[in-house]
Motif scaffolding. Structure first.
Motif, PDB file in Angstrom:
ATOM      1  N   GLU A 263       9.770 -38.458 -10.357  1.00  0.00           N
ATOM      2  CA  GLU A 263       9.569 -39.846 -10.210  1.00  0.00           C
ATOM      3  C   GLU A 263      10.230 -40.701 -11.127  1.00  0.00           C
ATOM      4  OE1 GLU A 263       5.599 -39.660 -11.869  1.00  0.00           O
ATOM      5  OE2 GLU A 263       4.581 -38.485 -10.395  1.00  0.00           O
ATOM      6  N   SER A 264      10.330 -42.003 -10.912  1.00  0.00           N
ATOM      7  CA  SER A 264      11.035 -43.029 -11.628  1.00  0.00           C
ATOM      8  C   SER A 264      10.231 -43.514 -12.851  1.00  0.00           C
ATOM      9  CB  SER A 264      11.489 -44.125 -10.948  1.00  0.00           C
ATOM     10  OG  SER A 264      12.144 -44.871 -11.583  1.00  0.00           O
ATOM     11  N   LEU A 265      10.779 -43.493 -14.301  1.00  0.00           N
ATOM     12  CA  LEU A 265      10.006 -43.868 -14.972  1.00  0.00           C
ATOM     13  C   LEU A 265      10.626 -45.431 -15.704  1.00  0.00           C
ATOM     14  CD1 LEU A 265       9.787 -40.661 -17.428  1.00  0.00           C
ATOM     15  CD2 LEU A 265       8.062 -41.605 -15.923  1.00  0.00           C
ATOM     16  N   PRO A 266       9.825 -45.958 -16.349  1.00  0.00           N
ATOM     17  CA  PRO A 266      10.316 -47.206 -16.821  1.00  0.00           C
ATOM     18  C   PRO A 266      11.117 -47.045 -18.130  1.00  0.00           C
ATOM     19  CG  PRO A 266       8.082 -47.120 -17.344  1.00  0.00           C
ATOM     20  CD  PRO A 266       8.379 -45.829 -16.374  1.00  0.00           C
ATOM     21  N   ASP A 267      12.027 -47.942 -18.651  1.00  0.00           N
ATOM     22  CA  ASP A 267      12.885 -47.908 -19.679  1.00  0.00           C
ATOM     23  C   ASP A 267      11.886 -47.825 -21.036  1.00  0.00           C
ATOM     24  OD1 ASP A 267      14.950 -48.010 -18.063  1.00  0.00           O
ATOM     25  OD2 ASP A 267      15.395 -49.974 -18.447  1.00  0.00           O
ATOM     26  N   LYS A 268      12.339 -46.818 -21.984  1.00  0.00           N
ATOM     27  CA  LYS A 268      11.332 -46.622 -23.298  1.00  0.00           C
ATOM     28  C   LYS A 268      12.291 -46.136 -24.365  1.00  0.00           C
ATOM     29  CE  LYS A 268       9.375 -42.340 -21.994  1.00  0.00           C
ATOM     30  NZ  LYS A 268       8.024 -41.690 -22.020  1.00  0.00           N
ATOM     31  N   ASP A 269      12.015 -46.268 -25.577  1.00  0.00           N
ATOM     32  CA  ASP A 269      12.645 -45.596 -26.640  1.00  0.00           C
ATOM     33  C   ASP A 269      13.942 -46.059 -26.572  1.00  0.00           C
ATOM     34  OD1 ASP A 269      10.037 -44.625 -27.550  1.00  0.00           O
ATOM     35  OD2 ASP A 269      10.274 -42.660 -26.467  1.00  0.00           O
ATOM     36  N   GLY A 270      14.342 -47.148 -26.195  1.00  0.00           N
ATOM     37  CA  GLY A 270      15.868 -47.282 -26.031  1.00  0.00           C
ATOM     38  C   GLY A 270      16.595 -46.587 -24.905  1.00  0.00           C
ATOM     39  N   LYS A 271      15.947 -45.901 -24.183  1.00  0.00           N
ATOM     40  CA  LYS A 271      16.786 -45.098 -23.069  1.00  0.00           C
ATOM     41  C   LYS A 271      16.592 -46.053 -21.567  1.00  0.00           C
ATOM     42  CE  LYS A 271      18.296 -41.838 -25.534  1.00  0.00           C
ATOM     43  NZ  LYS A 271      19.597 -41.739 -25.681  1.00  0.00           N
ATOM     44  N   LYS A 272      17.420 -45.846 -21.068  1.00  0.00           N
ATOM     45  CA  LYS A 272      17.315 -46.757 -19.541  1.00  0.00           C
ATOM     46  C   LYS A 272      17.586 -45.509 -18.586  1.00  0.00           C
ATOM     47  CE  LYS A 272      19.129 -51.096 -21.127  1.00  0.00           C
ATOM     48  NZ  LYS A 272      19.880 -52.191 -21.175  1.00  0.00           N
ATOM     49  N   CYS A 273      17.390 -46.095 -17.146  1.00  0.00           N
ATOM     50  CA  CYS A 273      17.568 -45.349 -16.048  1.00  0.00           C
ATOM     51  C   CYS A 273      16.869 -43.821 -16.215  1.00  0.00           C
ATOM     52  CB  CYS A 273      19.059 -45.272 -15.878  1.00  0.00           C
ATOM     53  SG  CYS A 273      20.072 -46.848 -15.688  1.00  0.00           S
ATOM     54  N   LEU A 274      15.371 -43.918 -16.522  1.00  0.00           N
ATOM     55  CA  LEU A 274      14.881 -42.646 -16.724  1.00  0.00           C
ATOM     56  C   LEU A 274      14.106 -42.263 -15.512  1.00  0.00           C
ATOM     57  CD1 LEU A 274      12.967 -43.569 -20.038  1.00  0.00           C
ATOM     58  CD2 LEU A 274      14.967 -42.090 -19.668  1.00  0.00           C
ATOM     59  N   PHE A 275      13.863 -40.957 -15.374  1.00  0.00           N
ATOM     60  CA  PHE A 275      13.149 -40.288 -14.229  1.00  0.00           C
ATOM     61  C   PHE A 275      12.567 -38.892 -14.695  1.00  0.00           C
ATOM     62  CE2 PHE A 275      17.367 -38.711 -13.402  1.00  0.00           C
ATOM     63  CZ  PHE A 275      17.328 -37.417 -13.158  1.00  0.00           C
ATOM     64  N   LEU A 276      11.544 -38.551 -14.125  1.00  0.00           N
ATOM     65  CA  LEU A 276      10.843 -37.401 -14.458  1.00  0.00           C
ATOM     66  C   LEU A 276      10.688 -36.414 -13.402  1.00  0.00           C
ATOM     67  CD1 LEU A 276       8.836 -36.255 -16.577  1.00  0.00           C
ATOM     68  CD2 LEU A 276       7.045 -37.493 -15.578  1.00  0.00           C
ATOM     69  N   ILE A 277      11.074 -35.102 -13.717  1.00  0.00           N
ATOM     70  CA  ILE A 277      10.791 -33.860 -12.880  1.00  0.00           C
ATOM     71  C   ILE A 277       9.617 -33.222 -13.413  1.00  0.00           C
ATOM     72  CG2 ILE A 277      11.838 -31.947 -11.852  1.00  0.00           C
ATOM     73  CD1 ILE A 277      14.600 -33.117 -12.727  1.00  0.00           C
ATOM     74  N   LYS A 278       8.573 -33.287 -12.284  1.00  0.00           N
ATOM     75  CA  LYS A 278       7.387 -32.533 -12.544  1.00  0.00           C
ATOM     76  C   LYS A 278       7.122 -31.312 -12.030  1.00  0.00           C
ATOM     77  CE  LYS A 278       4.146 -36.241 -13.190  1.00  0.00           C
ATOM     78  NZ  LYS A 278       2.998 -37.076 -13.160  1.00  0.00           N
ATOM     79  N   CYS A 279       6.991 -30.006 -12.559  1.00  0.00           N
ATOM     80  CA  CYS A 279       6.881 -28.675 -12.216  1.00  0.00           C
ATOM     81  C   CYS A 279       5.500 -28.228 -12.698  1.00  0.00           C
ATOM     82  CB  CYS A 279       8.100 -27.698 -12.611  1.00  0.00           C
ATOM     83  SG  CYS A 279       9.599 -28.389 -11.938  1.00  0.00           S
ATOM     84  N   LEU A 280       5.090 -26.940 -12.081  1.00  0.00           N
ATOM     85  CA  LEU A 280       3.645 -26.561 -12.396  1.00  0.00           C
ATOM     86  C   LEU A 280       3.498 -26.351 -13.944  1.00  0.00           C
ATOM     87  CD1 LEU A 280       3.025 -23.996  -9.451  1.00  0.00           C
ATOM     88  CD2 LEU A 280       2.187 -26.238  -9.815  1.00  0.00           C
ATOM     89  N   ASP A 281       4.551 -25.675 -14.473  1.00  0.00           N
ATOM     90  CA  ASP A 281       4.452 -25.436 -16.121  1.00  0.00           C
ATOM     91  C   ASP A 281       5.132 -26.590 -16.986  1.00  0.00           C
ATOM     92  OD1 ASP A 281       6.918 -24.847 -15.025  1.00  0.00           O
ATOM     93  OD2 ASP A 281       7.082 -22.730 -16.306  1.00  0.00           O
ATOM     94  N   LYS A 282       6.178 -27.144 -16.638  1.00  0.00           N
ATOM     95  CA  LYS A 282       6.814 -27.847 -17.385  1.00  0.00           C
ATOM     96  C   LYS A 282       7.223 -29.407 -16.706  1.00  0.00           C
ATOM     97  CE  LYS A 282       9.070 -24.707 -20.472  1.00  0.00           C
ATOM     98  NZ  LYS A 282      10.590 -24.228 -20.976  1.00  0.00           N
ATOM     99  N   THR A 283       7.293 -30.282 -17.618  1.00  0.00           N
ATOM    100  CA  THR A 283       7.893 -31.429 -17.171  1.00  0.00           C
ATOM    101  C   THR A 283       9.408 -31.888 -18.022  1.00  0.00           C
ATOM    102  OG1 THR A 283       5.572 -32.172 -16.794  1.00  0.00           O
ATOM    103  CG2 THR A 283       7.390 -34.154 -16.991  1.00  0.00           C
ATOM    104  N   PHE A 284       9.958 -32.591 -17.010  1.00  0.00           N
ATOM    105  CA  PHE A 284      11.651 -32.810 -17.667  1.00  0.00           C
ATOM    106  C   PHE A 284      11.822 -34.429 -17.646  1.00  0.00           C
ATOM    107  CE2 PHE A 284      11.593 -28.448 -16.296  1.00  0.00           C
ATOM    108  CZ  PHE A 284      12.060 -27.790 -17.241  1.00  0.00           C
ATOM    109  N   GLU A 285      12.107 -34.886 -18.671  1.00  0.00           N
ATOM    110  CA  GLU A 285      12.620 -36.397 -18.862  1.00  0.00           C
ATOM    111  C   GLU A 285      14.067 -36.371 -18.766  1.00  0.00           C
ATOM    112  OE1 GLU A 285      10.650 -39.005 -21.376  1.00  0.00           O
ATOM    113  OE2 GLU A 285       8.912 -38.078 -21.256  1.00  0.00           O
ATOM    114  N   ILE A 286      14.786 -37.096 -18.082  1.00  0.00           N
ATOM    115  CA  ILE A 286      16.051 -37.187 -17.732  1.00  0.00           C
ATOM    116  C   ILE A 286      16.677 -38.642 -17.720  1.00  0.00           C
ATOM    117  CG2 ILE A 286      18.322 -36.637 -16.642  1.00  0.00           C
ATOM    118  CD1 ILE A 286      16.360 -34.100 -15.511  1.00  0.00           C
ATOM    119  N   SER A 287      17.665 -39.131 -18.348  1.00  0.00           N
ATOM    120  CA  SER A 287      18.238 -40.463 -18.117  1.00  0.00           C
ATOM    121  C   SER A 287      19.505 -40.090 -17.803  1.00  0.00           C
ATOM    122  CB  SER A 287      18.297 -41.008 -19.631  1.00  0.00           C
ATOM    123  OG  SER A 287      18.988 -42.232 -19.853  1.00  0.00           O
TER     124      SER A 287
END
Length: 592
Positions: A263-287
């Protein structure tokens, strides 16, 4: 498992061929023992020394061929292989056995490592038949990938020119010819060694290591929540991230399955171009570094998850299978087309033979027709000559008849003179009455004889009728001459009718004279005898005229009306002539 076995066999084939020093197709048992041991080691297959020694006993005869080695290779190595070995190590072992023997010493733009990667790529793209070759379509695909990886433009015309100059007797290139083609830089002019090496490495990562995408991005930690730059590598089932692109220090991995999502995420905490990878046990935020890279990574991860849901292979492997299927389909269509062409050619040859047979028959028929036409013309000429002869004969007979008519006219004048003289001898004729009766009996005998002659004449008439039929068949072929002969016949018929009228008149006059002088006395008996002699001569002349009339009458097709049949033959007289003759015969009977 079948696909893995085929890939392993290609590399093993190179190693076996390299061990065949004299190119006899056979390798010594000692070398095969070493090769089998090394294969078990790199493929992580348990060693079976008993089976190895049993299969390669020293008392066996001579070296082992490829076909002789395959049963052991399949049973004790390939069937036991699991997908837990290092493919690069396996390929490098096989590469080491064959590179020194086959690689040329000429300087190339590629390093030894690049050459090894090209060799592995060749095994991936080559056809599943031996000796291994790569077809022009796969060469074009590989060169295009390398050109795109170097950032250059693909020169299609240059490759088409290369294909035109391709040896017609070859279906493709061997691995060493492919290495030489790429190493010579023929399709990478203007590029340096480093660019070519990076392009080979990128294509190798995609096709062999199944790297779908790679690059630097920032990752948020799960414990300390800090952002750290990592080198991410996307493969069909996993995303691995390392400290740097040399892949030496692996920091972690993200296992992908059909339950994951991005999923695409809005910019936050001074980080831009964010997206999220969701798995069953973990979630990863990447810029990502920019929006374009962010969108590319989201799309790549989404496509990978979708392929996992469908159970499809990686895109490049699926594309390779499609190309192979397409080539098989084209080959099958080409074979079918060749088969149809052979059938058409065979049908055409049969048709040509039939046409040749028909042509010969037509020539024979034409020859027969020409021969028949020649015979017909010859027959026509003969008939024309025969008709000309008959016409001349008819002319001659007509002249004779005219002479006889003139002679009979003179005789008639004499006869009339003698009749006038006989008026004085009338009384003497009474005395000769008895002699006349005897003469009549003789005349009856003569009549019987004439009847017999008439029967013979009827037989002759039948023969003449048969000739008439034959002549009528011949006349059908000379229809053009009919009209002229018809005109001549009409003229002759008119002349004969006039002669017959004159003869009839003379006959009437003779009968009148006989009726006038018949009751006179016997004194005219001598005159009567002379009169009978004149009558006999007149009859003989008349019969001759009638006979000539039958002979000179033209034979022609009868009318469509019912034919008149007399003892003279079918249609011998016209109705007018027949009525005239009937009157004459009735008059004779009355006179008798």
């Amino acid at each position: 498992m079948g696909g893995l076995k085929d890939e392993l066999l290609k590399a093993i084939w190179h190693a076996f061929t390299a061990l065949d020093l004299d190119r006899s197709g056979k390798v010594s048992k000692s070398q095969l023992k070493v090769l089998s041991h090394n294969l078990c080691t790199v493929l992580k297959v348990p060693h079976d020394p008993v089976a190895l020694e049993e299969h390669f006993r020293d008392d066996d005869e001579g070296p082992v061929s490829n076909q002789g080695y395959m049963p052991y290779l399949n049973k004790f190595i390939l069937e036991k292989v699991q997908d837990n070995f290092d493919k690069i190590e396996f390929n490098r072992m096989c590469w080491t056995l064959c590179v020194k023997k086959n690689l040329t010493k000429s300087p190339l733009l590629t390093t030894e490592e690049d050459t090894f990667k090209i060799w592995v790529i060749f095994n991936f793209l080559s056809e599943d038949k031996y000796p291994l070759i790569i077809v022009p379509e796969e060469i074009e695909y590989l060169l295009k990938k390398l050109t795109e990886a170097m950032g250059g433009g693909w020169q299609q015309e240059q490759f088409e020119h290369y294909k035109i100059n391709f040896d017609d007797g070859k279906d493709g290139l061997s691995v060493w010819e492919l290495i030489e083609l790429i190493g010579n830089g023929h399709f990478s002019k203007g590029m340096d060694r480093q660019s070519l090496s990076m392009a080979i490495n990128e294509v190798f990562n995609e096709l062999i290591l199944d790297v779908l995408k790679q690059g630097y991005m920032m990752k948020k930690g799960h414990k300390r929540k800090n952002w750290t730059e990592r080198w991410f590598v996307l493969k069909p089932h996993i995303i691995s991230y390392y400290v740097s692109e040399d892949l030496k220090d692996k920091k972690g991995e993200i296992l992908l399955d059909e339950n994951c999502c991005v999923e695409s995420l809005p910019d936050k905490d001074g980080k831009k171009c964010l997206f999220l990878i969701k798995c069953l046990d973990k979630t990863f935020e990447i810029s990502a570094s920019d929006k374009k890279k962010k969108q590319e990574w989201i799309q790549a991860i989404h496509s990978t998850i979708h392929l996992l849901e469908l159970g499809s292979p990686p895109p490049h492997k699926e594309a390779r299978e499609r190309r192979k299927e397409q080539r098989k389909k084209l080959l099958a269509e080409q074979e079918e087309l060749e088969r149809q062409m052979k059938e058409l050619q065979a049908a055409n040859e049969n048709k040509q033979q039939e046409l040749e047979t028909v042509r010969k028959k037509l020539e024979e028929a034409a020859s027969r027709a020409a021969e028949e036409e020649k015979k017909r013309l010859q027959t026509q000429v003969e008939l024309q000559a025969r008709f000309s002869t008959e016409l001349e004969r008819e002319k001659h007979i007509r002249q004779q008849m005219e002479e006889q008519v003139a002679q009979k006219s003179s005789e008639l004048e004499q006869y009339l003179q003698r009749v006038r003289e006989l008026e004085d001898m009338y009384l003497q004729l009474q005395e000769a009455l008895e002699d006349e009766r005897q003469a009549r009996q003789d005349e009856e005998t003569v009549r019987k004889l004439q009847a017999r002659l008439l029967e013979e004449e009827s037989a002759k008439r039948a023969e003449l009728e048969r000739w008439h039929v034959e002549q009528r068949q011949a006349i059908q072929t000379t229809e053009a001459e009919k009209q002229e002969l018809e005109n001549q016949r009409v003229l002759k018929e008119r002349a004969l009718q006039e002669a017959m009228a004159q003869l009839h008149q003379l006959e009437l006059e003779r009968k009148q004279a006989l009726e006038q002088y018949e009751p006179e006395s016997a004194l005219f008996q001598g005159v009567k005898k002379k009169l009978e002699m004149a009558t006999s001569k007149t009859k003989s002349w008349k019969d001759k005229v009638a006979q000539h009339e039958g002979l000179i009458r033209l034979i022609e097709p009868g009318s469509k009306n019912p034919h008149l049949i007399t003892n003279w033959g079918p249609a011998a007289f016209t109705e007018a002539e027949l009525e005239e003759r009937e009157k004459t015969w009735k008059g004779k009977k009355l006179a008798e």
